[in-house]
Design an enzyme around this catalytic site. Structure first.
Site, short mmCIF file in Angstrom:
data_model
loop_
_atom_site.label_atom_id
_atom_site.label_comp_id
_atom_site.label_asym_id
_atom_site.label_seq_id
_atom_site.Cartn_x
_atom_site.Cartn_y
_atom_site.Cartn_z
N HIS A 187 -21.34 -0.46 97.35
CA HIS A 187 -22.74 -0.72 97.67
C HIS A 187 -23.64 0.46 97.29
CE1 HIS A 187 -22.14 -4.20 100.78
NE2 HIS A 187 -21.47 -4.38 99.65
N HIS A 442 -10.73 -6.40 98.04
CA HIS A 442 -10.97 -7.70 98.68
C HIS A 442 -9.72 -8.24 99.36
CE1 HIS A 442 -14.89 -8.89 96.37
NE2 HIS A 442 -14.95 -7.73 96.97
#
Length: 450
Positions: A187, A442
């Site tokens: 991010h 993930h």
């Protein structure tokens, strides 16, 4: 003041020596490329180094003509990195319009501009990613890839559950925080642009076939290109759903940016800076940064509950699209800060750390004004984030020996430090890393938090 460093060999040329005054460097290099373990104050070429730990700063001593001559001479050198398939263009940012003459290079700019005197837009927010290989667009410009037989590729959802399934295998050694730190880095260095590039004409909305939140195809107006992912009828987990919503990222083609005036493929744009600079705390634009600051004693804004919690956004729907009505929602430097509890906690940690640093610095330097306190606290906060990311978090995955072998971390002792900044490397996040390799984490996401 100009930002930069040595030539590619790590030794300053005579011209560089004439134009450089002092030079300092953070003790932790963000993207090291070459090891140098001489004692502080010396280099293999005999050039003295500063022992202090700050940012790269060159004090310009020559004239504007001297600077241009220096730039011209360095441009003729062999580039020290040949990784990027992409051209040197930063797509929608015209470097000639960036004025770095008034930038205080002791501190990073919020939007990442002027970090490099030769490529002022390199690493800026809203600039293109770079590639290791040419893209595989079906039309060699922007259309979705197809198979060798020119047929559509299988559904990504089909491959996901057929190949990986949904078995839960707890990690015997590491906690969820391992994955969560990786999400912080992701991010900090990349952001999918959904509503176009700030400062440019908004994208035109068109009627398209998309996918709604119930997993049903629907026609709606959308600025992004909708490419919903089909859900197989026999999907054992998404029963009753037809699709998963998916919108393609904004590219330079969408805005007819300078690079696209010639026949070429589209490049996706990164909404954040490409640097490890805590964009999720401070934002990647001046407008957002100002909104997050208190402008008093160098502090960031907090709410009035013991001054520890982030402020509430004026429009919670924009920050918390998945949150329940009336739920807690915070405003951060990144719009995704409320995505999950683990991410939110870490963002709050760095917000509080900034304010702690600002208060401690004010005790030691009562004469500093708000801007100095803010920038110095931000500078230390970023350095801590970089250090943890390279010297602690990365070791978990790559190991100490491998990290040192590839010059990602270094052995330094008794005041030694490494200065291997290369101004001829254009820093931009790599497509295949950000959107493929880095998605390794993930599979470490826990499906349910209790």
């Amino acid at each position: 003041m100009l930002l930069g460093c040595h030539n590619a060999d790590g030794v300053a040329s005579e011209k560089e020596e004439q134009m450089m005054g002092r030079m300092t460097r953070p003790c932790n290099a963000a993207v090291p490329r070459r090891e140098s373990s001489q004692k502080a104050g010396q280099t293999s070429g005999g050039m003295k180094r500063s022992r202090s730990c700050g940012l790269h700063v060159f004090q310009l001593k020559g004239t504007a003509n001297d600077l241009e001559e220096y730039r011209t001479s360095t441009r003729n050198r062999e580039p020290s990195s040949k990784l990027s398939y992409q051209t040197n263009s930063d797509s929608c940012i015209d470097s000639s319009t960036l004025d770095c003459s008034h930038t205080d290079f002791k501190y990073r700019t919020i939007d990442g501009s002027c970090n490099n005197p030769f490529y002022p837009s390199s690493g800026m927010a809203n600039t293109a990613y770079q590639r290791l290989l040419a893209p595989n667009y079906a039309d060699e410009i922007h259309s979705m890839p197809v198979s060798r037989s020119r047929n559509p590729l299988p559904s990504a959802r089909l491959l996901s559950y057929k190949v990986f399934g949904r078995d839960t295998i707890p990690d015997p050694h590491f906690t969820l925080l391992n994955m969560q730190w990786g999400q912080l880095i992701a991010h900090d260095t990349s952001l999918h642009l959904e509503n176009g590039v700030p400062g440019l004409k908004p994208l035109e909305e068109k009627l398209q076939i998309c996918c709604n939140t119930s997993g049903r195809y629907e026609k709606r107006m959308s600025a992004l290109i909708c490419r919903p992912i089909p859900v197989p009828k026999d999907d054992p987990y998404l029963k009753g759903k037809e699709c998963i919503d998916f919108g393609r990222s904004v590219t330079d083609k969408d805005f007819n940016c300078p690079r696209t005036k010639h026949p070429t493929h589209a490049e996706q744009l990164n909404g954040n800076t490409h640097y490890l600079d805590l964009s999720f705390v401070y934002g990647s634009s001046g407008e957002l940064s100002y909104a997050l600051r208190l402008f008093d004693k160098g502090l960031l804004r907090t709410n009035d509950f013991r001054r520890k919690w982030p402020p509430r956004p004026e429009n919670p729907e924009s920050q918390c699209p998945l949150g329940r009505s009336g739920g807690i929602c915070y405003e951060f430097g990144d719009i995704r800060g409320n995505q999950n509890p683990g991410l939110t906690v870490l963002q709050i940690v760095f917000l509080r750390e900034h304010n702690r640093l600002a208060r401690e610095l004010r005790k030691l330097n009562s004469h500093w004004d708000d801007e100095t306190l803010f920038q110095e606290a931000r500078r230390i906060n970023i350095a801590q984030f970089q250090y943890i990311s390279y010297y602690e978090w990365s070791l978990v995955f790559f190991g100490n020996e491998r990290m040192r072998r590839y010059d990602l971390i270094f052995n330094t002792h008794n005041g030694e430090y490494v200065n291997d900044y290369d101004p001829h490397v254009q820093l931009r996040s790599i497509q295949s890393f950000q959107h493929a390799a880095f998605r390794y984490f993930h599979d470490q996401i826990v499906g349910l938090l209790q």
